[in-house]
Design an enzyme around this catalytic site. Structure first.
Site, PDB file in Angstrom:
ATOM      1  N   CYS A   1      52.527  63.315  34.787  1.00 36.09           N
ATOM      2  CA  CYS A   1      51.083  63.497  34.616  1.00 36.09           C
ATOM      3  C   CYS A   1      50.330  62.219  34.988  1.00 36.09           C
ATOM      4  CB  CYS A   1      50.772  63.985  33.193  1.00 36.09           C
ATOM      5  SG  CYS A   1      49.087  64.612  33.025  1.00 36.09           S
TER       6      CYS A   1
ATOM      7  N   HIS B   1      53.869  68.999  33.300  1.00 38.33           N
ATOM      8  CA  HIS B   1      54.561  68.501  32.108  1.00 38.33           C
ATOM      9  C   HIS B   1      55.912  69.192  31.966  1.00 38.33           C
ATOM     10  CE1 HIS B   1      51.310  66.093  30.310  1.00 38.33           C
ATOM     11  NE2 HIS B   1      50.531  66.941  30.973  1.00 38.33           N
TER      12      HIS B   1
ATOM     13  N   GLU C   1      58.177  68.529  29.974  1.00 40.06           N
ATOM     14  CA  GLU C   1      58.516  68.626  28.539  1.00 40.06           C
ATOM     15  C   GLU C   1      57.861  69.820  27.868  1.00 40.06           C
ATOM     16  OE1 GLU C   1      56.352  66.627  29.867  1.00 40.06           O
ATOM     17  OE2 GLU C   1      54.661  66.221  28.522  1.00 40.06           O
TER      18      GLU C   1
END
Lengths: 212, 252
Positions: A83, A191, A193
């Site tokens: 990001c 992202h 994650e």
């Protein structure tokens, strides 16, 4: 021995990144840290970040992390930007007219407002949600389907000067670069994650990656 | 192409997921961690937890729930309810929330939205608006779980929240909530057309067509529903397949 350092420069919540890295590397020593010495000692570095570019760059410089990041990248350690950790690797961001780290050449520009999709719906900025990623054959895409969806939240996007850096694009509505890489450096706009199975696969691939 | 999001909502009190009609008549729907895992497996794009605990004594429970969910579920998690100051935002993010939803406190103290988004980024600040229709094409903002009128116009309020740094609006129709008659589509359309930031439609979903209507007619960027998923009427996967058949871009 620090296996994986997650770089903390006070911008945003790193717990999600830490949890996801732990999920794919359960035995590894993972440290969330802003200490230059600890980052420099790690075998792998994850560089996340949220918030605005001027704030990110101010915090990075105040903590002397610009030199550490250049150092670990120069040593050939596997390095993953996420990001804002992609955007600030470029030369300059239009967000607050901010000079950035310059490890990749090119600017960071804002999405145009007032655009519409093919159905005539207004395209919102930030670009938020699950979008398809058209990727190349870098080892970090191993086991990830072409056009797999990843979770994005951003209003700015990178524009590499060298097309050879581009490792993936997405569309909003025009194609934009969502992953860039060179040697031991790989960075993504989305992202991983927060991108369910596809995101965990990319993190797993990073843990297994041994760039030459 | 960017997918429209489907977001199951878990109202949590005393460590349990509950669901009522227009914020009353609560019915137990199960353990929040188990439910969150189930929705993740079904392909939910995000999860929203609203802590509806009245007593401040029990507020620690939501942190433990979010910590457990965040260890096992790798999709965005939004948490709201009782967020009064920047420190509350920080605590929820540290527990594993990706976004924090602010409702009543945004009305009481709009500066909270500005401060929290400046500190943690707009991407993690959701402003929740509870709207009641007052006249055709006019809606008023309510707070305190829909009990207190504010005199604020919903469209003007949503624009103000966008300008202060909200990254997203969670828009609930108090008229439709729990009624299973579908979203207030005129409200959804009016707010989404007025804003540059994404809008999540909420309140009133009773079947899968309602979800599709929220996107196609309301113009919502995401749709939120609770009871149709909690009580086993539909899975998230069924909802996505239905929307896909309607020509809506979803993550299958």
């Amino acid at each position: 021995m620090v296996d994986i350092a997650v770089v903390d420069y006070g911008m945003g919540n790193l717990r999600s990144v830490q949890q996801a890295v732990r999920k794919v590397a359960p035995g590894a020593n993972i440290i969330v840290t802003g200490e230059p010495d600890v980052i420099a000692s790690a075998a792998r570095v994850v560089f996340p970040g949220q918030g605005a570019a001027p704030d990110c760059m101010r915090e990075i410089r105040a903590r002397h992390l610009d030199r550490v990041i250049a150092g670990v990248v120069g040593e050939g350690k596997p390095f993953l930007g996420i990001c804002m950790g992609l955007q600030v690797l470029f030369e300059h961001s239009a967000e607050g007219d901010t000079p950035c780290l310059g490890l990749f050449q090119g600017p960071v520009k804002r999405f145009a407002s007032g655009l519409h999709d093919a159905q005539g719906n207004k395209l919102k900025v930030p670009h938020m949600g699950w979008n398809q990623v058209h990727h190349g054959d870098h080892p970090l895409w191993a086991g990830i389907a072409q056009d797999a969806r990843f979770y994005f939240v951003h209003s700015y996007h990178v524009q590499p000067s060298d097309a050879g850096l581009v490792q993936a694009t997405s569309d909003y509505p025009q194609p934009f670069v969502c992953a860039a890489a060179r040697d031991n450096l790989f960075a993504v706009q989305f992202h991983p994650e927060k991108s369910a199975a596809a995101g965990l696969q990319l993190l797993q691939n990073f843990i297994n990656w041994n760039p030459v | 192409m960017l997918a429209k999001r489907i977001i199951p909502c878990l109202d949590v009190t005393a460590g349990r997921v509950v669901k009522g009609v227009s914020f009353v008549e609560l019915r137990d729907a199960g353990d929040p961690v188990e439910i969150a895992k189930r929705y993740d497996e079904q392909g939910a794009d995000e999860l929203t937890f609203l802590d509806i605990t009245a007593s401040s004594d029990d507020r620690g429970i939501i942190f433990r729930i979010i910590e457990q969910v965040a260890e096992q579920v790798f999709i965005p998690l939004t948490v709201g309810g009782g967020v009064r100051e920047v420190q509350d935002v920080r605590n929820l993010l540290n527990a594993g929330a990706d976004k924090v939803s602010i409702n009543t406190s945004a009305v009481v103290n709009p500066q909270l939205v500005a401060d929290a988004s400046a500190r943690y980024g707009s991407q993690c600040i959701v402003v929740a608006i509870d709207a009641k229709q007052t006249a055709p094409g006019k809606w008023e903002v309510f707070t305190h779980g829909g009990r207190k009128a504010t005199g604020l116009d919903v469209i003007e309020w949503a624009k103000k929240m966008q300008s202060l740094g909200a990254g997203e609006i969670l828009l609930t129709s108090m008229d439709q909530d729990g009624q299973k008659r579908g979203f207030d589509l005129a409200l959804t359309r009016a707010v989404t057309d007025a804003l540059e930031i994404p809008v999540i439609a909420s309140g009133g979903v009773g079947n899968l067509q309602h979800l599709a209507d929220g996107v196609k007619q309301g113009g919502a960027d995401a749709v939120l529903a609770a009871s149709i998923f909690h009580f086993g009427e539909y899975t998230v996967q069924q909802a996505k397949q239905y929307m896909s058949q309607q020509g809506i871009e979803v993550r299958l």
